[in-house]
Design a protein around this motif. Structure first.
Motif, PDB file in Angstrom:
ATOM      1  N   HIS A 158      -9.559   6.493  15.924  1.00 37.93           N
ATOM      2  CA  HIS A 158      -8.106   7.557  16.826  1.00 37.93           C
ATOM      3  C   HIS A 158      -8.975   7.808  17.970  1.00 37.93           C
ATOM      4  CE1 HIS A 158      -4.956   7.801  14.144  1.00 37.93           C
ATOM      5  NE2 HIS A 158      -5.539   8.453  13.025  1.00 37.93           N
ATOM      6  N   ASP A 176       1.825  -2.819  -4.343  1.00 37.21           N
ATOM      7  CA  ASP A 176       0.667  -2.089  -4.277  1.00 37.21           C
ATOM      8  C   ASP A 176      -0.238  -2.626  -5.714  1.00 37.21           C
ATOM      9  OD1 ASP A 176      -0.314   1.207  -3.346  1.00 37.21           O
ATOM     10  OD2 ASP A 176      -1.086   0.350  -5.030  1.00 37.21           O
ATOM     11  N   SER A 177      -1.460  -2.440  -5.412  1.00 33.16           N
ATOM     12  CA  SER A 177      -2.082  -3.224  -6.523  1.00 33.16           C
ATOM     13  C   SER A 177      -2.033  -2.402  -7.733  1.00 33.16           C
ATOM     14  CB  SER A 177      -3.677  -3.246  -5.939  1.00 33.16           C
ATOM     15  OG  SER A 177      -4.077  -2.130  -5.763  1.00 33.16           O
ATOM     16  N   ASN A 178      -1.642  -0.868  -7.596  1.00 34.26           N
ATOM     17  CA  ASN A 178      -1.439  -0.179  -8.465  1.00 34.26           C
ATOM     18  C   ASN A 178       0.127   0.072  -9.151  1.00 34.26           C
ATOM     19  OD1 ASN A 178      -1.011   2.240 -10.146  1.00 34.26           O
ATOM     20  ND2 ASN A 178      -3.151   2.914  -9.672  1.00 34.26           N
ATOM     21  N   GLY A 208       0.742  -1.473   0.009  1.00 32.35           N
ATOM     22  CA  GLY A 208       0.013   0.276  -0.111  1.00 32.35           C
ATOM     23  C   GLY A 208       0.915   1.311   0.056  1.00 32.35           C
ATOM     24  N   THR A 209       1.368   1.649  -1.114  1.00 34.63           N
ATOM     25  CA  THR A 209       2.255   2.695  -1.270  1.00 34.63           C
ATOM     26  C   THR A 209       1.642   3.909  -1.785  1.00 34.63           C
ATOM     27  OG1 THR A 209       2.974   1.977  -3.466  1.00 34.63           O
ATOM     28  CG2 THR A 209       4.045   0.912  -1.775  1.00 34.63           C
ATOM     29  N   GLY A 210       0.626   4.519  -1.053  1.00 30.92           N
ATOM     30  CA  GLY A 210      -0.211   5.683  -1.395  1.00 30.92           C
ATOM     31  C   GLY A 210       0.389   6.815  -0.687  1.00 30.92           C
ATOM     32  N   PRO A 213      -7.272   2.012  10.848  1.00 28.60           N
ATOM     33  CA  PRO A 213      -8.000   1.179  11.751  1.00 28.60           C
ATOM     34  C   PRO A 213      -7.306  -0.278  11.425  1.00 28.60           C
ATOM     35  CG  PRO A 213      -9.462   1.350  10.019  1.00 28.60           C
ATOM     36  CD  PRO A 213      -8.241   2.413   9.845  1.00 28.60           C
ATOM     37  N   HIS A 241      -6.609  -4.195   5.199  1.00 28.73           N
ATOM     38  CA  HIS A 241      -5.558  -4.543   6.025  1.00 28.73           C
ATOM     39  C   HIS A 241      -5.637  -6.094   6.563  1.00 28.73           C
ATOM     40  CE1 HIS A 241      -5.360  -0.010   7.434  1.00 28.73           C
ATOM     41  NE2 HIS A 241      -4.938  -0.225   6.205  1.00 28.73           N
ATOM     42  N   ARG A 255      -0.079   7.885   2.681  1.00 26.81           N
ATOM     43  CA  ARG A 255       0.452   7.510   3.988  1.00 26.81           C
ATOM     44  C   ARG A 255       1.844   6.576   3.967  1.00 26.81           C
ATOM     45  NH1 ARG A 255       0.791   9.952   8.973  1.00 26.81           N
ATOM     46  NH2 ARG A 255       0.384   8.442  10.526  1.00 26.81           N
ATOM     47  N   GLY A 256       1.760   5.755   2.987  1.00 23.17           N
ATOM     48  CA  GLY A 256       2.609   4.754   2.888  1.00 23.17           C
ATOM     49  C   GLY A 256       3.933   5.288   2.398  1.00 23.17           C
ATOM     50  N   ARG A 275     -12.701  10.899  -1.516  1.00 30.89           N
ATOM     51  CA  ARG A 275     -11.448   9.689  -1.622  1.00 30.89           C
ATOM     52  C   ARG A 275     -12.430   8.399  -1.510  1.00 30.89           C
ATOM     53  NH1 ARG A 275      -7.188  10.857   2.321  1.00 30.89           N
ATOM     54  NH2 ARG A 275      -8.652  12.238   3.496  1.00 30.89           N
ATOM     55  N   TYR A 298      -3.674  -8.616   4.237  1.00 33.91           N
ATOM     56  CA  TYR A 298      -2.263  -8.521   4.480  1.00 33.91           C
ATOM     57  C   TYR A 298      -1.723  -8.828   5.904  1.00 33.91           C
ATOM     58  CZ  TYR A 298      -2.774  -6.910  -0.652  1.00 33.91           C
ATOM     59  OH  TYR A 298      -3.048  -7.120  -1.828  1.00 33.91           O
TER      60      TYR A 298
HETATM   61  N1  NAD Z   1      -2.566   7.555  11.004  1.00 33.95           N
HETATM   62  C1  NAD Z   1      -2.781   8.411  10.505  1.00 33.95           C
HETATM   63  O1  NAD Z   1      -2.881   9.530  10.848  1.00 33.95           O
HETATM   64  C2  NAD Z   1      -3.215   8.324   9.092  1.00 33.95           C
HETATM   65  C3  NAD Z   1      -3.420   9.216   8.066  1.00 33.95           C
HETATM   66  C4  NAD Z   1      -3.522   8.958   6.958  1.00 33.95           C
HETATM   67  C5  NAD Z   1      -3.793   7.738   6.401  1.00 33.95           C
HETATM   68  N2  NAD Z   1      -3.750   6.621   7.268  1.00 33.95           N
HETATM   69  C6  NAD Z   1      -4.069   5.239   6.870  1.00 33.95           C
HETATM   70  O2  NAD Z   1      -3.298   4.789   5.952  1.00 33.95           O
HETATM   71  C7  NAD Z   1      -3.830   3.871   4.853  1.00 33.95           C
HETATM   72  C8  NAD Z   1      -3.671   4.335   3.566  1.00 33.95           C
HETATM   73  O3  NAD Z   1      -4.192   5.651   3.498  1.00 33.95           O
HETATM   74  P1  NAD Z   1      -3.838   6.664   2.167  1.00 33.95           P
HETATM   75  O4  NAD Z   1      -4.229   8.053   2.646  1.00 33.95           O
HETATM   76  O5  NAD Z   1      -2.225   6.553   2.128  1.00 33.95           O
HETATM   77  O6  NAD Z   1      -4.640   6.055   0.904  1.00 33.95           O
HETATM   78  P2  NAD Z   1      -4.153   6.127  -0.574  1.00 33.95           P
HETATM   79  O7  NAD Z   1      -5.137   6.162  -1.308  1.00 33.95           O
HETATM   80  O8  NAD Z   1      -3.296   7.240  -0.653  1.00 33.95           O
HETATM   81  O9  NAD Z   1      -3.139   4.818  -0.345  1.00 33.95           O
HETATM   82  C9  NAD Z   1      -3.841   3.440  -0.224  1.00 33.95           C
HETATM   83  C10 NAD Z   1      -2.900   2.695  -1.430  1.00 33.95           C
HETATM   84  O10 NAD Z   1      -3.274   1.223  -1.181  1.00 33.95           O
HETATM   85  C11 NAD Z   1      -3.297   0.840  -2.418  1.00 33.95           C
HETATM   86  N3  NAD Z   1      -4.224  -0.496  -2.534  1.00 33.95           N
HETATM   87  C12 NAD Z   1      -5.402  -0.422  -2.445  1.00 33.95           C
HETATM   88  N4  NAD Z   1      -6.158  -1.494  -2.329  1.00 33.95           N
HETATM   89  C13 NAD Z   1      -5.038  -2.312  -2.231  1.00 33.95           C
HETATM   90  C14 NAD Z   1      -5.021  -3.787  -2.300  1.00 33.95           C
HETATM   91  N5  NAD Z   1      -6.127  -4.638  -2.233  1.00 33.95           N
HETATM   92  N6  NAD Z   1      -3.919  -4.515  -2.328  1.00 33.95           N
HETATM   93  C15 NAD Z   1      -2.610  -3.417  -2.309  1.00 33.95           C
HETATM   94  N7  NAD Z   1      -2.659  -2.307  -2.492  1.00 33.95           N
HETATM   95  C16 NAD Z   1      -3.966  -1.534  -2.365  1.00 33.95           C
HETATM   96  C17 NAD Z   1      -3.613   1.751  -3.385  1.00 33.95           C
HETATM   97  O11 NAD Z   1      -3.372   1.438  -4.737  1.00 33.95           O
HETATM   98  C18 NAD Z   1      -2.844   2.993  -2.778  1.00 33.95           C
HETATM   99  O12 NAD Z   1      -1.674   3.151  -3.270  1.00 33.95           O
HETATM  100  C19 NAD Z   1      -5.273   3.718   5.518  1.00 33.95           C
HETATM  101  O13 NAD Z   1      -5.347   2.709   6.160  1.00 33.95           O
HETATM  102  C20 NAD Z   1      -5.516   4.944   6.360  1.00 33.95           C
HETATM  103  O14 NAD Z   1      -6.440   4.781   7.237  1.00 33.95           O
HETATM  104  C21 NAD Z   1      -3.671   6.816   8.825  1.00 33.95           C
END
Ligand code: NAD
Length: 444
Positions: free
Chosen positions: A225, A75-77, A47-49, A138, A119, A51-52, A207, A122
């Protein structure tokens, strides 16, 4: 999950063969000092979006280079994982197939930062394949996925760390200190109200979060949270939840709609119009990767398919015999929260009124009042970057060996479950129009 469907036994056999002669650090993340010269922990991320690639990517690669190294990104993308690799400045291989990544790169720890709803798959697979897990909050989004995660942790005997960064903010730490000091006496009730403004709040509705199937709604995605903070501050767990929710502002409640902001015919008269082309990072990470999965980062926040709530209230009863009145509203003129603890001997009020508490300075007002005694107020100034400085503290605790944990901020699967299940109980309560008991959701 694209997988090769290896059995656990096949996987372990292959890994053992592949690992012959390879030195692997034996320390559990963050709990034992690394021996001088010991190997760095091998990390993989799925999951390299946003946050990752940032908090767990660029925010780990250099700052923690003495302790950890990335050996794989997935990542799936296909395009996004390449963009993330570039942003992070690492040279490890990239994958769209999780099992292949684990098999070929042999990580010790997997960081799970996909959408909330995936989540669990994985976490479970990483444990099954012999890895430790760090997951974003979560932990997951419903009761059956939660059960799967808890069962897997027990079955494979490897730890799950849940990234509850909110516990590490100076405001949360100070609040806990007061509540735990005993000054207020036994806590009888909590008033907790969270305000998301028309920028930050609206963004959830653009989103993937806007569909329950992805996020479990803001009851889980966001409120996890808040529910965790209350559990941790009072050192207790939820017992029963009764909730109400409405969608009053976004989704079908809007008057005009399009598909996404870039193509919208209402650009000129929509206060929520967001021009993603002005954000180079969002263009790179999302728009340039749209061809792979069709995900629109600037989707219309008034689209009919939105099925989460923007107006929510809940009452929660806790094991320590206290009760909480909670609300979350997602289209407020300002951002912040109001959190009060009422005890038999006094009351603590905590307030913040910031537009974007996570990105600008989020000063908090504390008022401590004792029955028949003094009422004193003070302001706590906190720096805004990285969730008020909470993110680096969380990572120190996870990645640096031997960091003490006097406030018990480390969070595992039990804490992950208790907070997400409060949110699940809330949405089940809305669906079923009755109070929901946490113990009826999963078997611990
Ligand atoms: N703790 C915090 O403050 C905080 C802040 C932001 C996000 N988050 C958490 O981080 C996580 C990611 O959020 P984000 O904002 O980066 O979202 P995002 O959409 O930017 O990234 C999610 C990534 O997951 C990939 N993905 C989706 N489904 C998938 C699958 N089945 N297999 C593999 N990859 C997959 C997407 O292609 C995307 O790159 C979420 O769980 C979110 O709740 C936490």
């Amino acid at each position: 999950m694209k997988t090769d469907h290896l059995t656990r036994r096949e996987f372990l056999d292959q890994t053992a063969r592949a690992s012959a002669g390879v030195a692997v650090a034996g320390n559990v993340i963050g709990s034992e000092p690394l021996r001088p010269g010991a190997a760095r922990k091998r990390l993989a991320m799925v999951g390299t979006g946003g946050r990752g690639s940032s908090m767990w990517g660029t925010g780990v690669v250099k700052p923690y280079q003495d302790y950890v190294q990335f050996v794989g990104l997935c990542d799936s993308n296909r395009k996004r994982v390449e963009v993330a690799k570039g942003l992070m400045g690492v040279d490890c291989p990239t994958f769209t197939d999780f099992d292949r990544m684990i098999r070929e790169t042999r990580p010790e720890t997997v960081i799970v930062t996909t959408r909330d709803s995936s989540h669990d798959q994985y976490i479970v697979r990483a444990l099954e394949l012999g890895c430790e897990v760090i997951t974003e909050k979560p932990m997951t989004t419903d009761e059956s996925k939660c059960q799967r995660v808890l069962d897997a942790e027990k079955r494979y005997g490897r730890p799950i760390i849940v990234g509850f960064n909110a516990r590490y903010s100076a405001i949360a730490e100070k609040t806990r200190e007061y509540v735990q000091s005993g000054l207020l006496g036994p806590i009888t009730s909590v008033d907790f109200h969270w305000y998301l403004d028309v920028q930050h709040g609206a963004d959830y509705f653009r989103r993937w979060h806007a569909r329950r199937e992805n996020s479990g709604s803001l009851w889980v995605h966001k409120a996890t949270h808040h529910f965790d903070l209350i559990n941790w501050i009072m050192d207790t767990e939820p017992v029963e939840v009764n909730a109400y929710g409405d969608l009053r502002h976004y989704g079908r409640s809007g008057q005009k709609r399009g598909i996404n902001c870039r193509t919208c015919p209402h650009k000129s008269d929509c206060k929520f119009h967001w021009d993603i082309t002005k954000s180079p990072s969002a263009m790179k990470l999302y728009v340039d990767c749209e061809s792979e999965d069709g995900y629109l980062r600037d989707a219309c926040l008034f689209r009919e398919e939105i099925d989460i709530w923007d107006t929510m209230t809940a009452n929660v009863r806790y094991a320590n015999n206290s009760i909480m009145s909670y609300s979350l509203n997602a289209f407020m003129p300002y951002e912040g929260y109001s959190m009060s603890f009422n005890g038999l001997h006094g009351r603590l009020d905590v307030r913040t009124y910031d537009r974007q508490p996570w990105t600008v300075n989020a000063n908090a007002e504390f008022r401590l009042s004792l029955n028949f005694g003094k009422s004193e107020m003070f302001e706590l100034k906190v720096t805004g970057a990285d969730h008020n400085g909470a993110d680096p503290k969380l990572k120190d605790m996870i990645f640096k060996p031997g960091v003490p944990d006097p406030l018990r901020q480390r969070a595992g699967s039990r804490a992950g479950a208790m907070s997400l299940l409060t949110g699940v109980a809330a949405y089940r309560s809305i669906e079923q129009r009755r109070p929901i008991r946490i113990n009826d959701l999963v078997k611990f």
